[in-house]
Design a protein around this motif. Sequence first.
Motif, PDB file in Angstrom:
ATOM      1  N   GLY A  53     -62.282  64.360  57.973  1.00  0.00           N
ATOM      2  CA  GLY A  53     -61.548  63.105  57.873  1.00  0.00           C
ATOM      3  C   GLY A  53     -60.713  62.794  59.094  1.00  0.00           C
ATOM      4  O   GLY A  53     -59.810  61.951  59.038  1.00  0.00           O
ATOM      5  N   LEU A  54     -61.007  63.438  60.219  1.00  0.00           N
ATOM      6  CA  LEU A  54     -60.232  63.240  61.441  1.00  0.00           C
ATOM      7  C   LEU A  54     -60.760  62.095  62.291  1.00  0.00           C
ATOM      8  O   LEU A  54     -60.160  61.752  63.312  1.00  0.00           O
ATOM      9  CB  LEU A  54     -60.211  64.534  62.268  1.00  0.00           C
ATOM     10  N   MET A  55     -61.895  61.521  61.911  1.00  0.00           N
ATOM     11  CA  MET A  55     -62.431  60.345  62.590  1.00  0.00           C
ATOM     12  C   MET A  55     -63.267  59.554  61.596  1.00  0.00           C
ATOM     13  O   MET A  55     -63.742  60.114  60.606  1.00  0.00           O
ATOM     14  CB  MET A  55     -63.252  60.744  63.821  1.00  0.00           C
ATOM     15  N   PRO A  56     -63.418  58.250  61.823  1.00  0.00           N
ATOM     16  CA  PRO A  56     -64.140  57.405  60.862  1.00  0.00           C
ATOM     17  C   PRO A  56     -65.601  57.816  60.732  1.00  0.00           C
ATOM     18  O   PRO A  56     -66.232  58.262  61.697  1.00  0.00           O
ATOM     19  CB  PRO A  56     -64.015  55.996  61.464  1.00  0.00           C
ATOM     20  N   ALA A  57     -66.134  57.653  59.527  1.00  0.00           N
ATOM     21  CA  ALA A  57     -67.532  57.995  59.265  1.00  0.00           C
ATOM     22  C   ALA A  57     -68.047  57.148  58.114  1.00  0.00           C
ATOM     23  O   ALA A  57     -67.273  56.575  57.344  1.00  0.00           O
ATOM     24  CB  ALA A  57     -67.670  59.481  58.940  1.00  0.00           C
ATOM     25  N   ARG A  58     -69.376  57.092  57.999  1.00  0.00           N
ATOM     26  CA  ARG A  58     -70.023  56.461  56.860  1.00  0.00           C
ATOM     27  C   ARG A  58     -70.681  57.542  56.012  1.00  0.00           C
ATOM     28  O   ARG A  58     -71.018  58.606  56.509  1.00  0.00           O
ATOM     29  CB  ARG A  58     -71.097  55.465  57.320  1.00  0.00           C
ATOM     30  N   GLY A  59     -70.865  57.262  54.749  1.00  0.00           N
ATOM     31  CA  GLY A  59     -71.425  58.254  53.852  1.00  0.00           C
ATOM     32  C   GLY A  59     -70.325  59.066  53.184  1.00  0.00           C
ATOM     33  O   GLY A  59     -69.146  58.696  53.205  1.00  0.00           O
ATOM     34  N   HIS A  60     -70.715  60.196  52.621  1.00  0.00           N
ATOM     35  CA  HIS A  60     -69.785  60.979  51.801  1.00  0.00           C
ATOM     36  C   HIS A  60     -69.488  62.333  52.434  1.00  0.00           C
ATOM     37  O   HIS A  60     -70.397  63.061  52.836  1.00  0.00           O
ATOM     38  CB  HIS A  60     -70.392  61.204  50.414  1.00  0.00           C
ATOM     39  N   SER A  61     -68.197  62.665  52.503  1.00  0.00           N
ATOM     40  CA  SER A  61     -67.732  64.018  52.826  1.00  0.00           C
ATOM     41  C   SER A  61     -66.796  64.457  51.721  1.00  0.00           C
ATOM     42  O   SER A  61     -65.777  63.795  51.459  1.00  0.00           O
ATOM     43  CB  SER A  61     -66.999  64.073  54.161  1.00  0.00           C
ATOM     44  N   SER A  62     -67.098  65.583  51.075  1.00  0.00           N
ATOM     45  CA  SER A  62     -66.243  66.066  49.985  1.00  0.00           C
ATOM     46  C   SER A  62     -64.859  66.450  50.483  1.00  0.00           C
ATOM     47  O   SER A  62     -63.874  66.366  49.732  1.00  0.00           O
ATOM     48  CB  SER A  62     -66.902  67.259  49.292  1.00  0.00           C
ATOM     49  N   LEU A  63     -64.743  66.856  51.752  1.00  0.00           N
ATOM     50  CA  LEU A  63     -63.437  67.242  52.283  1.00  0.00           C
ATOM     51  C   LEU A  63     -62.566  66.034  52.593  1.00  0.00           C
ATOM     52  O   LEU A  63     -61.387  66.008  52.253  1.00  0.00           O
ATOM     53  CB  LEU A  63     -63.612  68.092  53.549  1.00  0.00           C
ATOM     54  N   SER A  64     -63.128  65.025  53.250  1.00  0.00           N
ATOM     55  CA  SER A  64     -62.319  63.864  53.624  1.00  0.00           C
ATOM     56  C   SER A  64     -61.855  63.096  52.392  1.00  0.00           C
ATOM     57  O   SER A  64     -60.878  62.345  52.452  1.00  0.00           O
ATOM     58  CB  SER A  64     -63.096  62.947  54.570  1.00  0.00           C
ATOM     59  N   ALA A  65     -62.543  63.292  51.266  1.00  0.00           N
ATOM     60  CA  ALA A  65     -62.152  62.611  50.028  1.00  0.00           C
ATOM     61  C   ALA A  65     -60.951  63.263  49.357  1.00  0.00           C
ATOM     62  O   ALA A  65     -60.361  62.686  48.444  1.00  0.00           O
ATOM     63  CB  ALA A  65     -63.339  62.583  49.059  1.00  0.00           C
ATOM     64  N   LEU A  66     -60.559  64.457  49.804  1.00  0.00           N
ATOM     65  CA  LEU A  66     -59.465  65.178  49.159  1.00  0.00           C
ATOM     66  C   LEU A  66     -58.101  64.670  49.616  1.00  0.00           C
ATOM     67  O   LEU A  66     -57.944  64.209  50.756  1.00  0.00           O
ATOM     68  CB  LEU A  66     -59.562  66.675  49.480  1.00  0.00           C
ATOM     69  N   ASP A  67     -57.105  64.793  48.757  1.00  0.00           N
ATOM     70  CA  ASP A  67     -55.719  64.609  49.148  1.00  0.00           C
ATOM     71  C   ASP A  67     -55.388  65.579  50.289  1.00  0.00           C
ATOM     72  O   ASP A  67     -55.921  66.690  50.346  1.00  0.00           O
ATOM     73  CB  ASP A  67     -54.824  64.894  47.934  1.00  0.00           C
ATOM     74  N   ARG A  68     -54.503  65.173  51.194  1.00  0.00           N
ATOM     75  CA  ARG A  68     -54.240  65.974  52.397  1.00  0.00           C
ATOM     76  C   ARG A  68     -53.765  67.388  52.071  1.00  0.00           C
ATOM     77  O   ARG A  68     -54.185  68.355  52.715  1.00  0.00           O
ATOM     78  CB  ARG A  68     -53.211  65.265  53.287  1.00  0.00           C
ATOM     79  N   LEU A  69     -52.880  67.527  51.117  1.00  0.00           N
ATOM     80  CA  LEU A  69     -52.379  68.858  50.794  1.00  0.00           C
ATOM     81  C   LEU A  69     -53.479  69.704  50.168  1.00  0.00           C
ATOM     82  O   LEU A  69     -53.633  70.890  50.511  1.00  0.00           O
ATOM     83  CB  LEU A  69     -51.186  68.768  49.834  1.00  0.00           C
ATOM     84  N   VAL A  70     -54.257  69.123  49.289  1.00  0.00           N
ATOM     85  CA  VAL A  70     -55.383  69.852  48.693  1.00  0.00           C
ATOM     86  C   VAL A  70     -56.376  70.253  49.777  1.00  0.00           C
ATOM     87  O   VAL A  70     -56.905  71.370  49.778  1.00  0.00           O
ATOM     88  CB  VAL A  70     -56.066  68.998  47.606  1.00  0.00           C
ATOM     89  N   ARG A  71     -56.621  69.346  50.717  1.00  0.00           N
ATOM     90  CA  ARG A  71     -57.544  69.653  51.820  1.00  0.00           C
ATOM     91  C   ARG A  71     -57.026  70.815  52.655  1.00  0.00           C
ATOM     92  O   ARG A  71     -57.783  71.704  53.046  1.00  0.00           O
ATOM     93  CB  ARG A  71     -57.724  68.410  52.695  1.00  0.00           C
ATOM     94  N   ALA A  72     -55.709  70.834  52.913  1.00  0.00           N
ATOM     95  CA  ALA A  72     -55.117  71.904  53.720  1.00  0.00           C
ATOM     96  C   ALA A  72     -55.168  73.243  53.008  1.00  0.00           C
ATOM     97  O   ALA A  72     -55.117  74.301  53.656  1.00  0.00           O
ATOM     98  CB  ALA A  72     -53.675  71.557  54.069  1.00  0.00           C
TER      99      ALA A  72
END
Length: 254
Positions: A53-72
């Motif tokens: 989620g550090l740069m724009p993308a199309r499609g699905h990433s399970s990580l970028s969809a997470l809340d920031r704290l959950v991702r960390a």
Amino acid sequence: MTAPLLTLRDFSVARGPCDVLRDVSLTITAGECVGLIGPNGAGKTTLMRAALGLMPARGHSSLSALDRLVRARTVAWLPQQREIAWPVSVETLIALGRNPHRAPGHAPTPEDSKAIDSAIARMGLESFRSRAANQLSGGEQARVLIARALAQQTPLLMADEPAAGLDPASQITLMTLFAEQAAAGDAVLCSMHDLGLAARHCTRLLVLHRGQLVADGPPAAVLTADLLAEVFQITAHFAQTPQGPVFQPLGVIR
């Protein structure tokens, strides 16, 4: 069945009018040590940064969809740029890996201290604990930042060229550590240029070429003569030995 730690589906990234990553779909689960390989410019760094989620993308990433704290708390990220600018001690910098696990301003818990001590020991940094991190050599700084990622104690570790700048003994030690991390039930995704290290230590290889995923599987199934010629323009020797797989590039195809 274990839930995936990373899922990309029809994942694409554009820079300007051009796609630099096109329609990548993959899943990474616990227990895998995955090497992301491909020539310069193939899209390896882009894939990992966009997946986080550090740069724009199309499609699905399970990580970028997470809340920031959950991702960390799910993934630790080791970027390619690893120069340390802060005049803080090695121990203080490694302790930053514990930030997702404690409230701001709170003192380290016994669990935090245990994780920090473990990361320091695993990277052989005991004698560096109180030294200024920005005064270390480039290879030593890399080891400190790897220790910070280990102290984060996430089920997934993503690293961009983690072996770059390390001496051969440190490279082997690091990749052995990653393989052990995966064998213990976590997962590691690391981009690599050293195909010998990748073949020897990774359970699975993903090959990017011109922004597309062109191969995915165990090293012996992926590093074929045809793929090496098409993607890397090289010939190589690949053998299974009593000491494990050995891969050695031999020449350039012109």
